[in-house]
Scaffold this motif. Structure first.
Motif, PDB file in Angstrom:
ATOM      1  N   MET A   1       0.828  -1.182   0.000  1.00 36.10           N
ATOM      2  CA  MET A   1       0.000   0.000   0.000  1.00 36.10           C
ATOM      3  C   MET A   1       0.873   1.246   0.000  1.00 36.10           C
ATOM      4  O   MET A   1       1.812   1.342   0.757  1.00 36.10           O
ATOM      5  CB  MET A   1      -0.860   0.021   1.247  1.00 36.10           C
ATOM      6  N   VAL A   2       0.523   2.184  -0.848  1.00 36.20           N
ATOM      7  CA  VAL A   2       1.235   3.453  -0.892  1.00 36.20           C
ATOM      8  C   VAL A   2       0.341   4.508  -0.264  1.00 36.20           C
ATOM      9  O   VAL A   2      -0.757   4.765  -0.736  1.00 36.20           O
ATOM     10  CB  VAL A   2       1.571   3.843  -2.344  1.00 36.20           C
ATOM     11  N   VAL A   3       0.766   5.080   0.830  1.00 36.77           N
ATOM     12  CA  VAL A   3      -0.014   6.095   1.520  1.00 36.77           C
ATOM     13  C   VAL A   3       0.783   7.390   1.482  1.00 36.77           C
ATOM     14  O   VAL A   3       1.912   7.442   1.946  1.00 36.77           O
ATOM     15  CB  VAL A   3      -0.303   5.687   2.978  1.00 36.77           C
ATOM     16  N   VAL A   4       0.192   8.431   0.920  1.00 37.93           N
ATOM     17  CA  VAL A   4       0.870   9.718   0.789  1.00 37.93           C
ATOM     18  C   VAL A   4      -0.128  10.818   1.118  1.00 37.93           C
ATOM     19  O   VAL A   4      -1.302  10.725   0.784  1.00 37.93           O
ATOM     20  CB  VAL A   4       1.398   9.896  -0.649  1.00 37.93           C
ATOM     21  N   ASP A   5       0.332  11.889   1.722  1.00 38.15           N
ATOM     22  CA  ASP A   5      -0.483  13.071   1.981  1.00 38.15           C
ATOM     23  C   ASP A   5      -1.759  12.767   2.756  1.00 38.15           C
ATOM     24  O   ASP A   5      -2.825  12.594   2.187  1.00 38.15           O
ATOM     25  CB  ASP A   5      -0.834  13.793   0.681  1.00 38.15           C
ATOM     26  N   MET A   6      -1.657  12.681   4.054  1.00 45.68           N
ATOM     27  CA  MET A   6      -2.809  12.529   4.953  1.00 45.68           C
ATOM     28  C   MET A   6      -3.648  11.295   4.619  1.00 45.68           C
ATOM     29  O   MET A   6      -4.844  11.368   4.399  1.00 45.68           O
ATOM     30  CB  MET A   6      -3.674  13.784   4.928  1.00 45.68           C
TER      31      MET A   6
ATOM     32  N   ALA B   1     -13.246  10.431 -12.237  1.00 42.13           N
ATOM     33  CA  ALA B   1     -12.508  10.305 -10.977  1.00 42.13           C
ATOM     34  C   ALA B   1     -13.298  10.905  -9.817  1.00 42.13           C
ATOM     35  O   ALA B   1     -13.398  10.314  -8.742  1.00 42.13           O
ATOM     36  CB  ALA B   1     -11.144  10.985 -11.107  1.00 42.13           C
ATOM     37  N   VAL B   2     -13.883  12.082 -10.031  1.00 45.59           N
ATOM     38  CA  VAL B   2     -14.654  12.736  -8.975  1.00 45.59           C
ATOM     39  C   VAL B   2     -15.908  11.940  -8.643  1.00 45.59           C
ATOM     40  O   VAL B   2     -16.278  11.793  -7.476  1.00 45.59           O
ATOM     41  CB  VAL B   2     -14.986  14.189  -9.378  1.00 45.59           C
ATOM     42  N   SER B   3     -16.566  11.396  -9.661  1.00 48.64           N
ATOM     43  CA  SER B   3     -17.790  10.625  -9.398  1.00 48.64           C
ATOM     44  C   SER B   3     -17.502   9.340  -8.632  1.00 48.64           C
ATOM     45  O   SER B   3     -18.390   8.795  -7.994  1.00 48.64           O
ATOM     46  CB  SER B   3     -18.520  10.314 -10.708  1.00 48.64           C
ATOM     47  N   PHE B   4     -16.253   8.851  -8.678  1.00 53.43           N
ATOM     48  CA  PHE B   4     -15.891   7.661  -7.913  1.00 53.43           C
ATOM     49  C   PHE B   4     -15.057   7.999  -6.688  1.00 53.43           C
ATOM     50  O   PHE B   4     -14.299   7.175  -6.194  1.00 53.43           O
ATOM     51  CB  PHE B   4     -15.183   6.645  -8.805  1.00 53.43           C
ATOM     52  N   GLY B   5     -15.184   9.231  -6.178  1.00 49.15           N
ATOM     53  CA  GLY B   5     -14.638   9.571  -4.872  1.00 49.15           C
ATOM     54  C   GLY B   5     -13.238  10.148  -4.835  1.00 49.15           C
ATOM     55  O   GLY B   5     -12.635  10.177  -3.766  1.00 49.15           O
ATOM     56  N   ALA B   6     -12.693  10.614  -5.946  1.00 49.82           N
ATOM     57  CA  ALA B   6     -11.357  11.203  -5.916  1.00 49.82           C
ATOM     58  C   ALA B   6     -11.372  12.479  -5.077  1.00 49.82           C
ATOM     59  O   ALA B   6     -12.266  13.310  -5.206  1.00 49.82           O
ATOM     60  CB  ALA B   6     -10.880  11.510  -7.333  1.00 49.82           C
ATOM     61  N   LYS B   7     -10.384  12.610  -4.215  1.00 51.87           N
ATOM     62  CA  LYS B   7     -10.287  13.784  -3.347  1.00 51.87           C
ATOM     63  C   LYS B   7      -9.362  14.838  -3.924  1.00 51.87           C
ATOM     64  O   LYS B   7      -9.523  16.020  -3.668  1.00 51.87           O
ATOM     65  CB  LYS B   7      -9.794  13.379  -1.955  1.00 51.87           C
TER      66      LYS B   7
ATOM     67  N   ILE C   1      -4.186  10.892  -9.337  1.00 45.56           N
ATOM     68  CA  ILE C   1      -5.483  10.860  -8.664  1.00 45.56           C
ATOM     69  C   ILE C   1      -5.276  10.341  -7.244  1.00 45.56           C
ATOM     70  O   ILE C   1      -4.552   9.377  -7.035  1.00 45.56           O
ATOM     71  CB  ILE C   1      -6.467   9.928  -9.395  1.00 45.56           C
ATOM     72  N   ALA C   2      -5.947  10.977  -6.266  1.00 48.74           N
ATOM     73  CA  ALA C   2      -5.859  10.540  -4.872  1.00 48.74           C
ATOM     74  C   ALA C   2      -7.247  10.148  -4.369  1.00 48.74           C
ATOM     75  O   ALA C   2      -8.221  10.870  -4.565  1.00 48.74           O
ATOM     76  CB  ALA C   2      -5.300  11.655  -4.001  1.00 48.74           C
ATOM     77  N   TYR C   3      -7.311   8.976  -3.719  1.00 44.67           N
ATOM     78  CA  TYR C   3      -8.543   8.470  -3.117  1.00 44.67           C
ATOM     79  C   TYR C   3      -8.321   8.263  -1.630  1.00 44.67           C
ATOM     80  O   TYR C   3      -7.194   8.070  -1.179  1.00 44.67           O
ATOM     81  CB  TYR C   3      -8.951   7.135  -3.748  1.00 44.67           C
ATOM     82  N   ASP C   4      -9.411   8.284  -0.862  1.00 46.21           N
ATOM     83  CA  ASP C   4      -9.324   7.978   0.558  1.00 46.21           C
ATOM     84  C   ASP C   4      -9.244   6.472   0.804  1.00 46.21           C
ATOM     85  O   ASP C   4      -8.794   6.035   1.849  1.00 46.21           O
ATOM     86  CB  ASP C   4     -10.543   8.538   1.310  1.00 46.21           C
ATOM     87  N   SER C   5      -9.704   5.692  -0.163  1.00 46.79           N
ATOM     88  CA  SER C   5      -9.731   4.245  -0.029  1.00 46.79           C
ATOM     89  C   SER C   5      -9.064   3.613  -1.248  1.00 46.79           C
ATOM     90  O   SER C   5      -9.159   4.130  -2.362  1.00 46.79           O
ATOM     91  CB  SER C   5     -11.176   3.761   0.087  1.00 46.79           C
TER      92      SER C   5
ATOM     93  N   GLU D   1     -12.606   0.292  -9.508  1.00 50.57           N
ATOM     94  CA  GLU D   1     -13.916   0.670 -10.051  1.00 50.57           C
ATOM     95  C   GLU D   1     -13.783   1.812 -11.050  1.00 50.57           C
ATOM     96  O   GLU D   1     -14.472   1.848 -12.061  1.00 50.57           O
ATOM     97  CB  GLU D   1     -14.858   1.049  -8.913  1.00 50.57           C
ATOM     98  N   PHE D   2     -12.894   2.756 -10.762  1.00 51.37           N
ATOM     99  CA  PHE D   2     -12.640   3.865 -11.685  1.00 51.37           C
ATOM    100  C   PHE D   2     -12.100   3.340 -13.015  1.00 51.37           C
ATOM    101  O   PHE D   2     -12.532   3.758 -14.087  1.00 51.37           O
ATOM    102  CB  PHE D   2     -11.651   4.841 -11.044  1.00 51.37           C
ATOM    103  N   LEU D   3     -11.174   2.397 -12.960  1.00 47.91           N
ATOM    104  CA  LEU D   3     -10.572   1.877 -14.189  1.00 47.91           C
ATOM    105  C   LEU D   3     -11.530   1.052 -15.042  1.00 47.91           C
ATOM    106  O   LEU D   3     -11.330   0.934 -16.240  1.00 47.91           O
ATOM    107  CB  LEU D   3      -9.344   1.023 -13.853  1.00 47.91           C
ATOM    108  N   THR D   4     -12.560   0.484 -14.438  1.00 49.89           N
ATOM    109  CA  THR D   4     -13.487  -0.340 -15.208  1.00 49.89           C
ATOM    110  C   THR D   4     -14.610   0.462 -15.866  1.00 49.89           C
ATOM    111  O   THR D   4     -15.404  -0.110 -16.609  1.00 49.89           O
ATOM    112  CB  THR D   4     -14.112  -1.440 -14.323  1.00 49.89           C
ATOM    113  N   LEU D   5     -14.679   1.751 -15.614  1.00 52.68           N
ATOM    114  CA  LEU D   5     -15.705   2.566 -16.270  1.00 52.68           C
ATOM    115  C   LEU D   5     -15.496   2.565 -17.775  1.00 52.68           C
ATOM    116  O   LEU D   5     -14.366   2.696 -18.251  1.00 52.68           O
ATOM    117  CB  LEU D   5     -15.645   4.010 -15.756  1.00 52.68           C
ATOM    118  N   PRO D   6     -16.571   2.420 -18.558  1.00 49.16           N
ATOM    119  CA  PRO D   6     -16.420   2.401 -20.018  1.00 49.16           C
ATOM    120  C   PRO D   6     -15.791   3.679 -20.576  1.00 49.16           C
ATOM    121  O   PRO D   6     -14.986   3.617 -21.507  1.00 49.16           O
ATOM    122  CB  PRO D   6     -17.850   2.223 -20.526  1.00 49.16           C
TER     123      PRO D   6
END
Length: 144
Positions: free
Chosen positions: A1-6, A38-44, A59-63, A69-74
């Motif tokens: 896991m890569v955790v960066v910036d809060m 990205a924003v619709s799938f929770g990008a912060k 792109i940064a996500y909290d989870s 899920e973002f990558l599988t969007l058509p």
């Protein structure tokens, strides 16, 4: 896991220039699609970086679960398939701007020749000795 910036999980998409089209042109075409997906799938957080060899979308996500899920969007799959060089010019990895902790993203290195090892070469013989110019003796032992 890569955790960066809060406690944010960063992912990077590098698009390299292709033989017939530039990555900057790809960004102009698909920037809104990628950011809205990205924003619709929770990008912060997200950011675009333009380089002489291509573009980088971070792109940064909290989870960590939102990224697949973002990558599988058509729309995202279609945008990535439309990269100027989808075989050699599309890099997707964890982390910001390089998974090895570098400030700059990785640059593709040209392969020397065809990428194969050189063929072994035989050394030419140093000296060639010719046969004598005298005729061989006959069966009766007569020489010329």
């Amino acid at each position: 896991m890569v955790v960066v910036d809060m406690d944010r999980y960063w992912w990077s998409i590098e698009i390299l220039d292709g033989p017939y089209s530039s990555a900057a042109r790809w960004r102009d075409t698909y920037q809104e699609t990628m950011v809205s997906a990205a924003v619709s799938f929770g990008a912060k957080e997200w950011s675009w970086h333009v380089f002489g060899w291509g573009v980088l979308f971070e792109i940064a996500y909290d989870s960590d679960q939102m990224w697949p899920e973002f990558l599988t969007l058509p729309a995202v799959r279609a945008a990535l398939d439309a990269a100027p060089d989808p075989v050699n010019g599309l890099l997707i990895y964890r982390g910001r701007g390089g998974s090895a902790g570098r400030v700059q993203p990785r640059r593709p290195r040209p392969t020397a020749g065809s990428g194969a090892a050189p063929l072994p070469r035989d050394e030419p013989p140093g000296r060639v000795t010719l046969a004598s110019a005298e005729p061989a003796p006959t069966a009766a032992g007569v020489t010329a």
